[in-house]
Design a protein around this motif. Structure first.
Motif, PDB file in Angstrom:
ATOM      1  N   UNK A 127       0.828  -1.209   0.000  1.00 17.01           N
ATOM      2  CA  UNK A 127       0.000   0.000   0.000  1.00 17.01           C
ATOM      3  C   UNK A 127       0.860   1.256   0.000  1.00 17.01           C
ATOM      4  N   UNK A 128       1.993   1.221   0.704  1.00 20.52           N
ATOM      5  CA  UNK A 128       2.899   2.369   0.706  1.00 20.52           C
ATOM      6  C   UNK A 128       3.461   2.621  -0.690  1.00 20.52           C
ATOM      7  N   UNK A 129       3.841   1.535  -1.372  1.00 19.95           N
ATOM      8  CA  UNK A 129       4.319   1.680  -2.750  1.00 19.95           C
ATOM      9  C   UNK A 129       3.203   2.262  -3.621  1.00 19.95           C
ATOM     10  N   UNK A 130       1.972   1.778  -3.403  1.00 17.41           N
ATOM     11  CA  UNK A 130       0.845   2.277  -4.186  1.00 17.41           C
ATOM     12  C   UNK A 130       0.601   3.758  -3.939  1.00 17.41           C
ATOM     13  N   UNK A 131       0.785   4.217  -2.691  1.00 16.22           N
ATOM     14  CA  UNK A 131       0.612   5.638  -2.388  1.00 16.22           C
ATOM     15  C   UNK A 131       1.613   6.472  -3.182  1.00 16.22           C
ATOM     16  N   UNK A 132       2.877   6.034  -3.199  1.00 21.47           N
ATOM     17  CA  UNK A 132       3.865   6.774  -3.975  1.00 21.47           C
ATOM     18  C   UNK A 132       3.509   6.768  -5.460  1.00 21.47           C
ATOM     19  N   UNK A 133       3.118   5.607  -5.979  1.00 20.44           N
ATOM     20  CA  UNK A 133       2.787   5.509  -7.394  1.00 20.44           C
ATOM     21  C   UNK A 133       1.467   6.199  -7.730  1.00 20.44           C
ATOM     22  N   UNK A 134       0.711   6.603  -6.702  1.00 21.27           N
ATOM     23  CA  UNK A 134      -0.475   7.417  -6.957  1.00 21.27           C
ATOM     24  C   UNK A 134      -0.083   8.712  -7.662  1.00 21.27           C
ATOM     25  N   UNK A 135       1.146   9.163  -7.438  1.00 21.34           N
ATOM     26  CA  UNK A 135       1.623  10.338  -8.171  1.00 21.34           C
ATOM     27  C   UNK A 135       1.590  10.117  -9.671  1.00 21.34           C
ATOM     28  N   UNK A 136       1.964   8.905 -10.103  1.00 23.15           N
ATOM     29  CA  UNK A 136       1.886   8.578 -11.523  1.00 23.15           C
ATOM     30  C   UNK A 136       0.446   8.566 -12.007  1.00 23.15           C
ATOM     31  N   UNK A 307       1.041  -2.728 -10.942  1.00 23.41           N
ATOM     32  CA  UNK A 307       2.281  -2.074 -10.518  1.00 23.41           C
ATOM     33  C   UNK A 307       2.758  -2.575  -9.159  1.00 23.41           C
ATOM     34  N   UNK A 308       1.918  -2.462  -8.127  1.00 25.04           N
ATOM     35  CA  UNK A 308       2.344  -2.864  -6.778  1.00 25.04           C
ATOM     36  C   UNK A 308       2.667  -4.358  -6.696  1.00 25.04           C
ATOM     37  N   UNK A 309       1.852  -5.256  -7.273  1.00 27.92           N
ATOM     38  CA  UNK A 309       2.232  -6.683  -7.217  1.00 27.92           C
ATOM     39  C   UNK A 309       3.570  -6.973  -7.884  1.00 27.92           C
ATOM     40  N   UNK A 310       3.825  -6.369  -9.041  1.00 29.84           N
ATOM     41  CA  UNK A 310       5.088  -6.611  -9.730  1.00 29.84           C
ATOM     42  C   UNK A 310       6.271  -6.055  -8.940  1.00 29.84           C
ATOM     43  N   UNK A 311       6.119  -4.857  -8.395  1.00 29.68           N
ATOM     44  CA  UNK A 311       7.213  -4.237  -7.638  1.00 29.68           C
ATOM     45  C   UNK A 311       7.486  -5.002  -6.341  1.00 29.68           C
ATOM     46  N   UNK A 312       6.429  -5.364  -5.603  1.00 24.79           N
ATOM     47  CA  UNK A 312       6.625  -6.044  -4.326  1.00 24.79           C
ATOM     48  C   UNK A 312       7.138  -7.460  -4.535  1.00 24.79           C
ATOM     49  N   UNK A 313       6.683  -8.126  -5.597  1.00 30.68           N
ATOM     50  CA  UNK A 313       7.184  -9.468  -5.907  1.00 30.68           C
ATOM     51  C   UNK A 313       8.707  -9.430  -6.094  1.00 30.68           C
ATOM     52  N   UNK A 314       9.211  -8.447  -6.810  1.00 31.11           N
ATOM     53  CA  UNK A 314      10.649  -8.353  -7.044  1.00 31.11           C
ATOM     54  C   UNK A 314      11.397  -8.052  -5.749  1.00 31.11           C
ATOM     55  N   UNK A 325      19.186  -1.980  -5.767  1.00 23.80           N
ATOM     56  CA  UNK A 325      19.415  -2.133  -7.203  1.00 23.80           C
ATOM     57  C   UNK A 325      18.223  -2.791  -7.878  1.00 23.80           C
ATOM     58  N   UNK A 326      17.639  -3.810  -7.230  1.00 24.15           N
ATOM     59  CA  UNK A 326      16.504  -4.510  -7.829  1.00 24.15           C
ATOM     60  C   UNK A 326      15.308  -3.589  -7.998  1.00 24.15           C
ATOM     61  N   UNK A 327      15.075  -2.727  -7.007  1.00 22.16           N
ATOM     62  CA  UNK A 327      13.948  -1.803  -7.092  1.00 22.16           C
ATOM     63  C   UNK A 327      14.096  -0.867  -8.284  1.00 22.16           C
ATOM     64  N   UNK A 328      15.301  -0.322  -8.478  1.00 22.76           N
ATOM     65  CA  UNK A 328      15.535   0.554  -9.623  1.00 22.76           C
ATOM     66  C   UNK A 328      15.464  -0.212 -10.938  1.00 22.76           C
ATOM     67  N   UNK A 329      15.987  -1.438 -10.937  1.00 24.11           N
ATOM     68  CA  UNK A 329      15.935  -2.245 -12.153  1.00 24.11           C
ATOM     69  C   UNK A 329      14.498  -2.561 -12.542  1.00 24.11           C
ATOM     70  N   UNK A 330      13.620  -2.703 -11.549  1.00 23.23           N
ATOM     71  CA  UNK A 330      12.230  -2.979 -11.897  1.00 23.23           C
ATOM     72  C   UNK A 330      11.576  -1.771 -12.548  1.00 23.23           C
ATOM     73  N   UNK A 331      11.934  -0.572 -12.097  1.00 24.02           N
ATOM     74  CA  UNK A 331      11.451   0.632 -12.770  1.00 24.02           C
ATOM     75  C   UNK A 331      12.023   0.688 -14.188  1.00 24.02           C
ATOM     76  N   UNK A 332      13.301   0.301 -14.321  1.00 24.88           N
ATOM     77  CA  UNK A 332      13.886   0.217 -15.658  1.00 24.88           C
ATOM     78  C   UNK A 332      13.131  -0.790 -16.512  1.00 24.88           C
ATOM     79  N   UNK A 333      12.729  -1.902 -15.893  1.00 23.40           N
ATOM     80  CA  UNK A 333      11.988  -2.932 -16.628  1.00 23.40           C
ATOM     81  C   UNK A 333      10.622  -2.418 -17.064  1.00 23.40           C
TER      82      UNK A 333
END
Length: 395
Positions: A127-136, A307-314, A325-333
């Motif tokens: 949910x925290x990741x989702x809050x940040x991505x709410x900006x998108x 978005x949140x399931x893919x990011x949290x899974x990684x 590094x993995x978190x940034x790579x997932x954004x790159x992905x």
């Protein structure tokens, strides 16, 4: 939720506007710079590839900096890049400015995801990741329609001037609200961080992200021509429909985060199934104005529910030292998927069956991501079973 999360949301809003707003300006840019619509669409591909390259490079380059300092430096790069877009005299320099702007994107969301998850209890990380991505999502709900309207009214350059102002505002908000409590600990040895790339489950997760969003952007890149050519809307009517897409993004992002908090594996599979079905439906619904509006909402919801399931899974698969590094790579992905999707849509239009077939072809991409998700989960169950059997044998 802590107020620092909403500071991250503001930064994400600024970055989201500059990434997505070009989709509502393709026709204006192509006319003004004397290039084809698919060529204008490559401005999205160039941005996405810049994110793909910049995310791991800047993440490793800034690994010794405090997280707040990193976020401020990245937002400054973003703002300067948008000023360069507004001033670009031709297509080549506009592309170069877009790539410069994109370099900040991946590391911002990678570092931001770690800050977001560090500020909440373990059961609220998605949910925290989702809050940040709410900006998108808000960028798409509010920023992209406004930017599209501004581009029609005053020219596409005015949109990039406006985005530069948003970047300055985000810089101020981040400076004021991100706490020093979010400063990062001493980084792990570089070899330990890079070791995350040797884990099959991490690589599978990254590939799932690429394919999931590849299907989204094959359609999203050309949403303006689709709505004008297939559904029969005037250019001026595209902005209100982008509001509908943005509303779907907000709803899907929130629901996807909550679903992932409760059952991550189920959310991963379920959101990819939903996205595939919506893209298939879009292949038929975009030919009528009423159904086009309905499918636009569903498309937005299905896209950002992943978005949140893919990011949290990684993050779960990376663990420990490799999470940054993995978190940034997932954004790159995500953005590599954006680039491939934009390219795929252009190929379908220029060399394939045409604009009308884009959603149906796009549906094949998240379908392949779904297949990878099933393989990944099966491997996870097999590994867990083997570990349990080993433990019983040891007893």
């Amino acid at each position: 939720m802590p107020i620092a999360l909403y500071a991250l949301t503001v930064g994400a809003f600024g970055i989201g506007v500059t990434e997505f707003v070009i989709m509502g300006l393709l026709l204006q840019v192509s006319t003004d710079l004397h290039v084809s619509v698919p060529t204008a669409g490559l401005l999205i591909t160039g941005y996405a590839l810049g994110v793909f390259v910049g995310a791991p490079v800047l993440t490793l380059a800034t690994r010794h900096l405090p997280q707040k300092t990193t976020l401020l430096v990245l937002m400054a790069i973003f703002t300067v890049g948008n000023l360069a877009c507004a001033l670009a005299p031709d297509y080549g320099l506009l592309m170069a400015a877009r790539v410069l702007t994109s370099l900040a994107h991946g590391t911002f969301f990678g570092v931001g995801s770690l800050v977001a998850t560090s500020l909440v209890a373990p059961e609220r990380k998605a949910s925290a990741i989702a809050v940040m991505f709410t900006g998108l999502t808000l960028a798409t709900l509010l920023g992209v329609p406004f930017g599209s309207w501004l581009g029609v009214a005053l020219g596409w350059r005015a949109t990039f001037w406006a985005v530069s102002v948003i970047g300055l505002a985000a810089l101020v908000v981040l400076a004021l609200l991100v706490p020093k409590a979010g400063e990062r600990p001493a980084p792990a040895p570089l070899k330990d961080e890079l070791a995350v790339l040797t884990r099959p489950q991490v690589l599978l997760s990254l590939l799932m992200t690429v394919l999931g969003f590849g299907g989204v952007f094959a359609v999203f890149t050309f949403i303006q021509p689709i709505l004008v050519t297939l559904a029969g809307f005037d250019k001026a009517n595209v902005s209100p429909i982008l509001l509908v897409v943005g509303a779907g993004l907000v709803v899907g992002n929130i629901l996807g985060g909550r679903w992932a908090d409760r059952h991550l594996s189920g959310a991963l599979v379920g959101t990819l199934v939903l996205l595939t079905l919506v893209l298939v439906g879009a292949g038929f619904a975009f030919h009528d104005r009423i159904t086009a509006v309905i499918i636009s909402f569903l498309f937005g919801a299905a896209a950002f529910a992943t978005v949140a399931p893919l990011q949290l899974r990684l993050l779960h698969q990376a663990g420990g030292a490799g999470q940054g590094l993995a978190s940034s790579l997932n954004i790159a992905a995500f953005n590599l998927g954006n680039a491939l999707g934009a390219w795929l849509g252009g190929v379908v239009i220029d060399q394939g069956p045409g604009l009308a077939a884009v959603p149906l072809v796009a549906a094949l991409v998240p379908l392949s991501a779904l297949g990878l998700a099933m393989v990944s989960l099966a491997l996870e169950r097999r590994t867990a079973g083997a570990m349990a059997g080993y433990g019983q044998g040891a007893d």
